[in-house]
Design an enzyme around this catalytic site. Structure first.
Site, mmCIF file in Angstrom:
data_model
loop_
_atom_site.group_PDB
_atom_site.id
_atom_site.type_symbol
_atom_site.label_atom_id
_atom_site.label_comp_id
_atom_site.label_asym_id
_atom_site.label_seq_id
_atom_site.Cartn_x
_atom_site.Cartn_y
_atom_site.Cartn_z
ATOM 1 N N CYS A 109 0.838 -1.218 0.000
ATOM 2 C CA CYS A 109 0.000 0.000 0.000
ATOM 3 C C CYS A 109 0.866 1.258 0.000
ATOM 4 C CB CYS A 109 -0.908 0.032 1.228
ATOM 5 S SG CYS A 109 -2.037 -1.344 1.303
HETATM 6 C C1 BEZ Z 1 0.511 -4.731 1.807
HETATM 7 O O1 BEZ Z 1 0.117 -3.602 1.551
HETATM 8 O O2 BEZ Z 1 1.677 -5.045 1.648
HETATM 9 C C2 BEZ Z 1 -0.446 -5.776 2.325
HETATM 10 C C3 BEZ Z 1 -1.578 -5.406 3.028
HETATM 11 C C4 BEZ Z 1 -2.425 -6.402 3.511
HETATM 12 C C5 BEZ Z 1 -2.134 -7.725 3.275
HETATM 13 C C6 BEZ Z 1 -1.010 -8.077 2.536
HETATM 14 C C7 BEZ Z 1 -0.146 -7.100 2.052
#
Ligand code: BEZ
Length: 219
Positions: free
Chosen positions: A46
């Site tokens: 994210c």
């Molecule tokens: C991420 O943004 O890396 C992420 C968020 C939730 C679950 C898996 C990855």
């Protein structure tokens, strides 16, 4: 029940954001908006996506398209996270609003729930959904990615270019199209109408069916 999809009117939700209260229809106004969700603040993929969107903001602005993020944490959390995002890519300024959805009601109405990703309390997180909304407040195009897969911002720009080109001319864009390349004439347009609409001419690809449906032109 399928959730919000292409052709549906986006719900006119009013939410807190890093730029104050936002009512979605007012934010759209008479332009295009990209609304995109993230599973959670302070997560790795994210953070890279938020920074990439910030870096592409001028590309969207040039096209008259506004950005609107949404994540299921609160505004205070978003504001702290923005500092990380900007530090991750020095020189980046995150100028678009991020809406807060701490009770996760908005993501349900926006069809942004990931059934496979849950927080420590077992509550579903948002998926990486991205809707491109038109001036008529309808969903024109959606991306639906799982948490493990970060989105490609070049493809988001390409999709915007395709939508804007198709909306302006009676055309569609073929596979892997990029601006400046040939477009195709929509099937509902007769050859007679096509001659009037595209005085620059068009070429019809000769295919075994002889149906003459694959017509390329430049716009
Ligand atoms: C991420 O943004 O890396 C992420 C968020 C939730 C679950 C898996 C990855």
């Amino acid at each position: 029940m399928p959730g919000l999809t292409i052709g549906d009117t986006v719900p006119n939700l009013e939410l807190d954001s890093t730029h104050g209260r936002i009512r979605i229809h007012d934010f759209i106004g008479d332009g295009y908006v990209i609304i995109f969700s993230h599973p959670a603040d302070f997560t790795p993929v994210c953070t890279t996506e938020m920074a990439a969107m910030a870096a592409y903001a001028s590309e969207f602005e040039k096209r008259g398209v506004k950005l609107l993020g949404i994540s299921c944490d609160d505004v205070e959390s978003h504001k702290k996270w923005i500092k990380d995002i900007e530090a991750y890519k020095p020189g980046t300024k995150l100028t678009y609003p991020i809406m807060a959805d701490p009770d996760r009601e908005a993501i349900k109405q926006l069809n942004m729930v990931d059934p496979d990703e849950k927080d420590a309390q077992g509550v579903n997180l948002p998926s990486r959904t991205l809707h491109i909304l038109g001036p008529d407040k309808k969903v024109k195009l959606s991306f639906l990615y799982p948490a493990c897969t970060g989105r490609n911002m070049d493809e988001v720009v390409r999709a915007v270019d395709s939508l804007l080109t198709a909306a302006k001319h009676k055309v569609a864009t073929p596979a892997n199209w990029k601006p400046g390349e040939c477009v195709v004439i929509q099937p509902g347009v007769s050859d007679e109408e096509a001659k009037k609409l595209f005085p620059q001419g068009f070429t019809t690809t000769d295919l075994p069916s002889k149906k003459g449906y694959l017509r390329f032109t430049k716009v």
